[in-house]
Write an enzyme that holds these catalytic residues in place. Structure first.
Site, PDB file in Angstrom:
ATOM      1  N   CYS A  97       0.798  -1.243   0.000  1.00 48.24           N
ATOM      2  CA  CYS A  97       0.000   0.000   0.000  1.00 48.24           C
ATOM      3  C   CYS A  97       0.822   1.280   0.000  1.00 48.24           C
ATOM      4  O   CYS A  97       0.667   2.122  -0.879  1.00 48.24           O
ATOM      5  CB  CYS A  97      -0.901   0.080   1.233  1.00 48.24           C
ATOM      6  SG  CYS A  97      -1.830  -1.373   1.613  1.00 48.24           S
ATOM      7  N   HIS A 153      -2.259   7.090   4.164  1.00 49.20           N
ATOM      8  CA  HIS A 153      -1.220   6.068   4.373  1.00 49.20           C
ATOM      9  C   HIS A 153       0.162   6.410   3.812  1.00 49.20           C
ATOM     10  O   HIS A 153       0.938   5.523   3.453  1.00 49.20           O
ATOM     11  CB  HIS A 153      -1.679   4.701   3.800  1.00 49.20           C
ATOM     12  CG  HIS A 153      -1.053   3.546   4.538  1.00 49.20           C
ATOM     13  ND1 HIS A 153      -1.049   2.260   4.072  1.00 49.20           N
ATOM     14  CD2 HIS A 153      -0.376   3.522   5.717  1.00 49.20           C
ATOM     15  CE1 HIS A 153      -0.423   1.477   4.928  1.00 49.20           C
ATOM     16  NE2 HIS A 153      -0.007   2.219   5.936  1.00 49.20           N
TER      17      HIS A 153
END
Ligand SMILES: *[C@@H]1O[C@H](CO)[C@@H](O)[C@H](O)[C@H]1NC(C)=O
Ligand SMILES: *[C@@H]1O[C@H](CO)[C@@H](O)[C@H](O)[C@H]1NC(C)=O
Length: 564
Positions: A97, A153
């Site tokens: 990610c 993130h």
């Protein structure tokens, strides 16, 4: 009218040059005409800059979308964008990610910004370096309204890392890797203690007041942004859904029970919940397309749908997604980790085909900037593939890297070949996500019924952008990866002193090691890899700072490093 589609800086340069020198003025005119004609030829000419809606799914595997051939989990809305726009047969990303999102935002490989390797934890004081200029900042300069809905993130430990400091006008979403789909908490182990805190924010304020299933919340937010958007400015909406990422360990898979019920044909009870998580994601894509159509701006909007990395069929944050028959999972450089679902829909009716060339996550930044007629930065790894994709010609993307100094693996794709070196967790290098996970009880739901009932289908019909069912079938058949016989005893596993070479066009499942057959190719690819590794900025060691403990901050994860 054309003036509006040209960057304001052109106009200001125009004025300056006019004052300075009449000859340079002429040069400028030639340049200007060249730009205009390029724009007209390539079809980006429009009265207004096109809107961009970029939808990113989280840990969605190759075999979790139905346009890749499966009948088990149907994703009619995502599929329709591919059938009415451009379905990308070879879309690649990083295998984790944080690296993928960093690469998307910067147009640079993650290893060049130090963002490669194990995903960012909320207790780490680390973020995408603020010296990096990111996509919303470029778009802001072009006059875009910029919104992030969902996952960030790429840094939350300091105020300066947050989306609102980096080009986004608004953010509603989770700052870290994941949250509970209903409680919005994230759990982490800090010195053997399991700690938990709220990780959902509205513009940097903890969102204590919201209620509902996370995918619905993000969907509603995205729709409301589209509905209330002031059309005098172009729109950039990044909708970074959490679906279908797993949640905290104790409650990994979460979906509304009524949606799980619609998946009773899925035999595996875990995958049944996963299928409902994907359904909610796909429904949201349909709602977004419908909202754009209802506002009358679908015909002026570029929509991208991609996954960030492959599915996590087992292990850490398991979600029972499937990359089958591709080899390997998220956190591996094998195809299952990096070859993903990808679709680009544009207002150009002629851009309607299956695109077979490579496209990499670093290419979005220049490709989208090119699409809206902006100048491209030259210090990035991404290449604009706008023309290649739109005109359906050979991809300028020939080479791709996956370099991870933390796990200690590296791979290079060069034309048809892929060389993998170093240590990959064996569990993440295997074939998973086939067999029992794909079994169906009784008959699967009808694919073409689902397609025709989908909101995307109905909205695209209204702007006359449908093709016939035969075309959909052909795309779907072409995208289905078949690897007849995988002899698992012959599989090449890499180690620190063992590399493997595959022809990923002839052997997309990476079953046959060709390194002994092509020693010269191995040598030249290794050389390129060694060269590329010189650009690497090491990923700082994973240090979970106990001072980040949400218990110190009213049980929220926060910018703790600002308080150190
Ligand atoms: C898009 O469609 C709307 C109506 O649905 C129309 O008014 C507008 O002119 C169209 N714009 C373009 C760029 O085709
Ligand atoms: C602290 O947390 C509670 C929920 O536990 C919340 O209702 C309250 O608004 C929070 N206070 C502040 C100042 O954020």
């Amino acid at each position: 009218m054309w003036r509006q589609c040209i960057d304001k800086s052109y106009n200001s340069k125009f004025v300056q040059l006019n004052k300075i020198h009449p000859i340079r003025m002429g040069t400028f005119y030639i340049l200007f005409i060249a730009v205009i004609s390029a724009v007209v030829v390539h079809g980006t000419f429009d009265m207004k800059k096109q809107n961009i809606v970029f939808i990113m799914a989280d840990d969605l595997g190759w075999n979790d979308v139905s346009f890749h051939g499966t009948d088990q989990i149907l994703t009619p809305n995502i599929d329709m964008l591919g059938y009415s726009g451009v379905a990308l047969e070879r879309y690649y990303s990083h295998c984790i990610c944080t690296p993928s999102r960093s690469a998307f935002l910067t147009g640079k490989y993650a290893h060049v910004t130090g963002m490669q390797g194990y995903p960012l934890t909320n207790s780490e004081d680390r973020g995408l370096p603020i010296t990096e200029k990111i996509l919303p900042q470029y778009l802001k300069e072009l006059g875009y309204a910029t919104h992030l809905v969902g996952k960030w993130h790429v840094g939350g430990s300091r105020g300066e890392y947050l989306p609102l400091k980096r080009g986004f006008d608004t953010h509603f979403g989770h700052m870290g890797g994941f949250v509970d789909y209903y409680e919005y908490t994230l759990e982490e182990k800090l010195s053997n203690d399991l700690v938990s805190g709220l990780n959902l924010y509205r513009n940097e304020t903890p969102a204590w007041d919201v209620e509902g299933y996370l995918t619905d919340l993000y969907n509603k937010e995205a729709i409301s942004i589209i509905k209330s958007h002031d059309e005098s400015t172009p729109l950039f909406l990044m909708l970074a859904h959490m679906a279908p990422h797993g949640s905290n360990d104790g409650a990994l898979l979460q979906a509304p029970p009524q949606d799980v019920r619609t998946m009773r044909h899925v035999e595996s009870p875990e995958r049944r919940i996963f299928a409902a998580m994907v359904k909610k994601l796909d429904d949201s894509v349909g709602d977004v397309v419908e909202a754009l159509e209802e506002k009358g701006i679908l015909n002026n909007t570029i929509i991208v749908f991609v996954s960030d990395n492959g599915a996590m069929t087992s292990g850490n944050s398991v979600n029972y997604g499937s990359n089958w028959p591709l080899r390997g999972l998220k956190m591996s450089p094998f195809e299952g980790g990096i070859r993903l679902a990808g679709v680009m829909w544009t207002p150009l009716p002629k851009a309607n085909h299956l695109y077979r060339g490579y496209v990499h996550v670093v290419d979005w930044l220049p490709t989208l900037l090119n699409a809206v007629g902006a100048e491209l930065p030259n210090n990035i790894d991404g290449i604009s593939l706008w023309d290649d994709i739109i005109i359906n010609k050979e991809s300028s993307r020939k080479e791709m890297f996956e370099i991870d100094d933390m796990f200690g693996f590296a791979s290079i794709i060069s034309n048809d070949f892929k060389l993998v070196t170093g240590n990959v967790t064996p569990e993440y290098s295997d074939y998973q996500g086939g067999g029992s996970l794909l079994r169906i009880i009784g008959k699967p739901p009808s694919y073409f019924d689902a397609i025709k009932k989908s909101k995307a289908y109905k909205s695209l019909e209204k702007i006359d952008r449908l093709k016939d069912t035969e075309y959909y079938k052909n795309v779907r058949n072409t995208l289905k990866v078949n690897c007849d016989h995988i002899d698992e005893s012959q599989i090449c596993y890499t180690k620190s002193d063992k590399l493997c070479l595959f022809n990923i066009k002839d052997d997309p499942c990476e079953t046959k090691d060709l390194s002994a057959l092509f020693p010269d190719l191995v040598e030249s690819m290794l050389l390129r890899l060694t060269e590329e590794k010189k650009r690497l900025i090491p990923r700082s060691p994973l240090y979970r700072n106990p001072k980040s403990n949400p218990a110190f901050f009213n049980y929220t994860w926060t910018t703790f490093a600002d308080h150190l």
